[in-house]
Design a protein around this motif. Structure first.
Motif, mmCIF file in Angstrom:
data_model
loop_
_atom_site.group_PDB
_atom_site.id
_atom_site.type_symbol
_atom_site.label_atom_id
_atom_site.label_comp_id
_atom_site.label_asym_id
_atom_site.label_seq_id
_atom_site.Cartn_x
_atom_site.Cartn_y
_atom_site.Cartn_z
ATOM 1 N N ASN A 143 0.844 -1.194 0.000
ATOM 2 C CA ASN A 143 0.000 0.000 0.000
ATOM 3 C C ASN A 143 0.880 1.245 0.000
ATOM 4 N N HIS A 144 0.282 2.374 -0.348
ATOM 5 C CA HIS A 144 1.000 3.649 -0.402
ATOM 6 C C HIS A 144 0.409 4.622 0.611
ATOM 7 N N LEU A 145 1.278 5.463 1.180
ATOM 8 C CA LEU A 145 0.825 6.522 2.071
ATOM 9 C C LEU A 145 1.814 7.664 2.038
ATOM 10 N N GLY A 146 1.365 8.837 2.441
ATOM 11 C CA GLY A 146 2.216 10.026 2.403
ATOM 12 C C GLY A 146 2.174 10.668 1.025
ATOM 13 N N ARG A 147 2.698 11.873 0.948
ATOM 14 C CA ARG A 147 2.616 12.650 -0.292
ATOM 15 C C ARG A 147 3.747 12.377 -1.277
ATOM 16 N N TYR A 148 4.691 11.532 -0.882
ATOM 17 C CA TYR A 148 5.828 11.286 -1.759
ATOM 18 C C TYR A 148 5.852 9.850 -2.268
ATOM 19 N N ASP A 149 4.703 9.363 -2.712
ATOM 20 C CA ASP A 149 4.612 8.042 -3.330
ATOM 21 C C ASP A 149 5.228 6.974 -2.416
ATOM 22 N N GLY A 150 4.971 7.092 -1.100
ATOM 23 C CA GLY A 150 5.551 6.170 -0.126
ATOM 24 C C GLY A 150 4.916 4.793 -0.192
ATOM 25 N N ARG A 151 5.707 3.787 -0.569
ATOM 26 C CA ARG A 151 5.225 2.404 -0.681
ATOM 27 C C ARG A 151 5.669 1.633 0.555
ATOM 28 N N ILE A 152 4.715 0.964 1.219
ATOM 29 C CA ILE A 152 5.020 0.202 2.423
ATOM 30 C C ILE A 152 5.810 -1.037 2.027
ATOM 31 N N VAL A 153 6.992 -1.215 2.651
ATOM 32 C CA VAL A 153 7.850 -2.353 2.323
ATOM 33 C C VAL A 153 7.888 -3.386 3.449
ATOM 34 N N GLU A 154 7.543 -2.976 4.684
ATOM 35 C CA GLU A 154 7.570 -3.928 5.793
ATOM 36 C C GLU A 154 6.702 -3.411 6.934
ATOM 37 N N ILE A 155 5.995 -4.341 7.590
ATOM 38 C CA ILE A 155 5.203 -3.992 8.767
ATOM 39 C C ILE A 155 5.642 -4.915 9.896
ATOM 40 N N THR A 156 6.038 -4.324 11.021
ATOM 41 C CA THR A 156 6.373 -5.091 12.219
ATOM 42 C C THR A 156 5.391 -4.684 13.315
ATOM 43 N N ALA A 157 5.534 -5.281 14.465
ATOM 44 C CA ALA A 157 4.615 -4.982 15.569
ATOM 45 C C ALA A 157 4.684 -3.526 16.009
ATOM 46 N N ASN A 158 5.833 -2.856 15.794
ATOM 47 C CA ASN A 158 6.008 -1.490 16.287
ATOM 48 C C ASN A 158 6.337 -0.459 15.218
ATOM 49 N N GLU A 159 6.369 -0.883 13.938
ATOM 50 C CA GLU A 159 6.831 0.056 12.914
ATOM 51 C C GLU A 159 6.282 -0.316 11.544
ATOM 52 N N ILE A 160 5.997 0.709 10.752
ATOM 53 C CA ILE A 160 5.644 0.540 9.344
ATOM 54 C C ILE A 160 6.756 1.204 8.553
ATOM 55 N N LYS A 161 7.507 0.399 7.789
ATOM 56 C CA LYS A 161 8.617 0.939 6.995
ATOM 57 C C LYS A 161 8.126 1.170 5.581
ATOM 58 N N LEU A 162 8.547 2.302 5.002
ATOM 59 C CA LEU A 162 8.159 2.600 3.638
ATOM 60 C C LEU A 162 9.315 3.231 2.883
ATOM 61 N N MET A 163 9.199 3.210 1.581
ATOM 62 C CA MET A 163 10.191 3.806 0.693
ATOM 63 C C MET A 163 9.489 4.912 -0.091
ATOM 64 N N GLU A 164 9.999 6.144 0.060
ATOM 65 C CA GLU A 164 9.410 7.286 -0.621
ATOM 66 C C GLU A 164 10.243 7.669 -1.836
ATOM 67 N N LEU A 165 9.592 8.319 -2.798
ATOM 68 C CA LEU A 165 10.278 8.854 -3.969
ATOM 69 C C LEU A 165 10.235 10.373 -3.875
ATOM 70 N N ILE A 166 11.382 10.978 -3.599
ATOM 71 C CA ILE A 166 11.477 12.419 -3.416
ATOM 72 C C ILE A 166 11.915 13.054 -4.736
ATOM 73 N N PRO A 167 11.116 13.991 -5.293
ATOM 74 C CA PRO A 167 11.541 14.636 -6.543
ATOM 75 C C PRO A 167 12.773 15.500 -6.315
ATOM 76 N N GLN A 168 13.701 15.457 -7.243
ATOM 77 C CA GLN A 168 14.947 16.214 -7.150
ATOM 78 C C GLN A 168 14.779 17.553 -7.852
ATOM 79 N N GLU A 169 15.058 18.616 -7.118
ATOM 80 C CA GLU A 169 14.924 19.956 -7.695
ATOM 81 C C GLU A 169 16.082 20.273 -8.631
ATOM 82 N N THR A 170 17.240 19.717 -8.328
ATOM 83 C CA THR A 170 18.414 20.037 -9.145
ATOM 84 C C THR A 170 18.352 19.366 -10.516
#
Length: 188
Positions: A143-170
């Motif tokens: 699933n995705h959450l957050g404004r930066y295309d954050g894809r959930i990669v792992e869910i543990t009992a105390n944490e949801i880890k995700l990978m976001e795609l941050i647009p590069q201004e440069t």
């Protein structure tokens, strides 16, 4: 019997005193109303002239900001379909999910659920800051959450880890993968 008469006289005396006090206050009120009525009447000042405002026709072009959308929300950027092939990039054909309209800072992990009927899949419970009633959403890996295309990669009992795609201004049309997470905060 004397006690009964005594009470009656006291009650009658109190009623007479109360009536006298009320009459005294009414005299003061009538005197004040007479004073107010004696003041000469004055006219009401006319209203200032109405300022004529010229109508303005707003035409939204590609360079203008939509005045009906809040600036604090990151809008979906108009992205050219000619994206570079190398490096990570968002899936522009994927429909947006509900939690992608919130900044990560406005979401919090509030728990997990384990679905034992479907191979012990662990679901994360994420609370959004909707007012007046916050909503709890059930999410899983992918699933995705957050404004930066954050894809959930792992869910543990105390944490949801995700990978976001941050647009590069440069470098336009390029994105940088950045790990992020929602951690469960236990309240006192």
């Amino acid at each position: 019997m004397n006690d009964h008469r005594y009470r009656w006289f006291i009650t009658l005396g109190l009623c007479v005193l109360l009536a006298a006090c009320v009459r005294s206050e009414m005299d003061d009120l009538e005197k004040r109303v007479a004073e107010i009525k004696a003041v000469p009447k004055t006219g009401i000042d006319p209203l200032p002239p109405t300022k004529v405002i010229e109508p303005f026709a707003f035409v939204l072009d590609s360079q203008s900001r939509d005045p009906f959308k809040s600036e604090d929300k990151i809008e979906d950027a108009v992205v050219d379909t000619q994206l570079p092939v190398d490096g990570p990039q968002p899936d522009l054909t994927r429909p947006k999910e509900d939690l992608e309209s919130y900044a990560i800072e406005n979401l919090k992990m509030v728990g997990t659920l384990k679905d034992i009927n479907k191979g012990n899949i662990l679901w994360g419970l994420v609370q959004s800051n909707d007012t007046p009633h916050p909503t709890i959403h059930r999410v899983q890996v992918g699933n995705h959450l957050g404004r930066y295309d954050g894809r959930i990669v792992e869910i543990t009992a105390n944490e949801i880890k995700l990978m976001e795609l941050i647009p590069q201004e440069t470098t336009p049309k390029t994105w940088l993968e950045k790990p992020n997470s929602l951690k469960m905060i236990l309240s006192d």
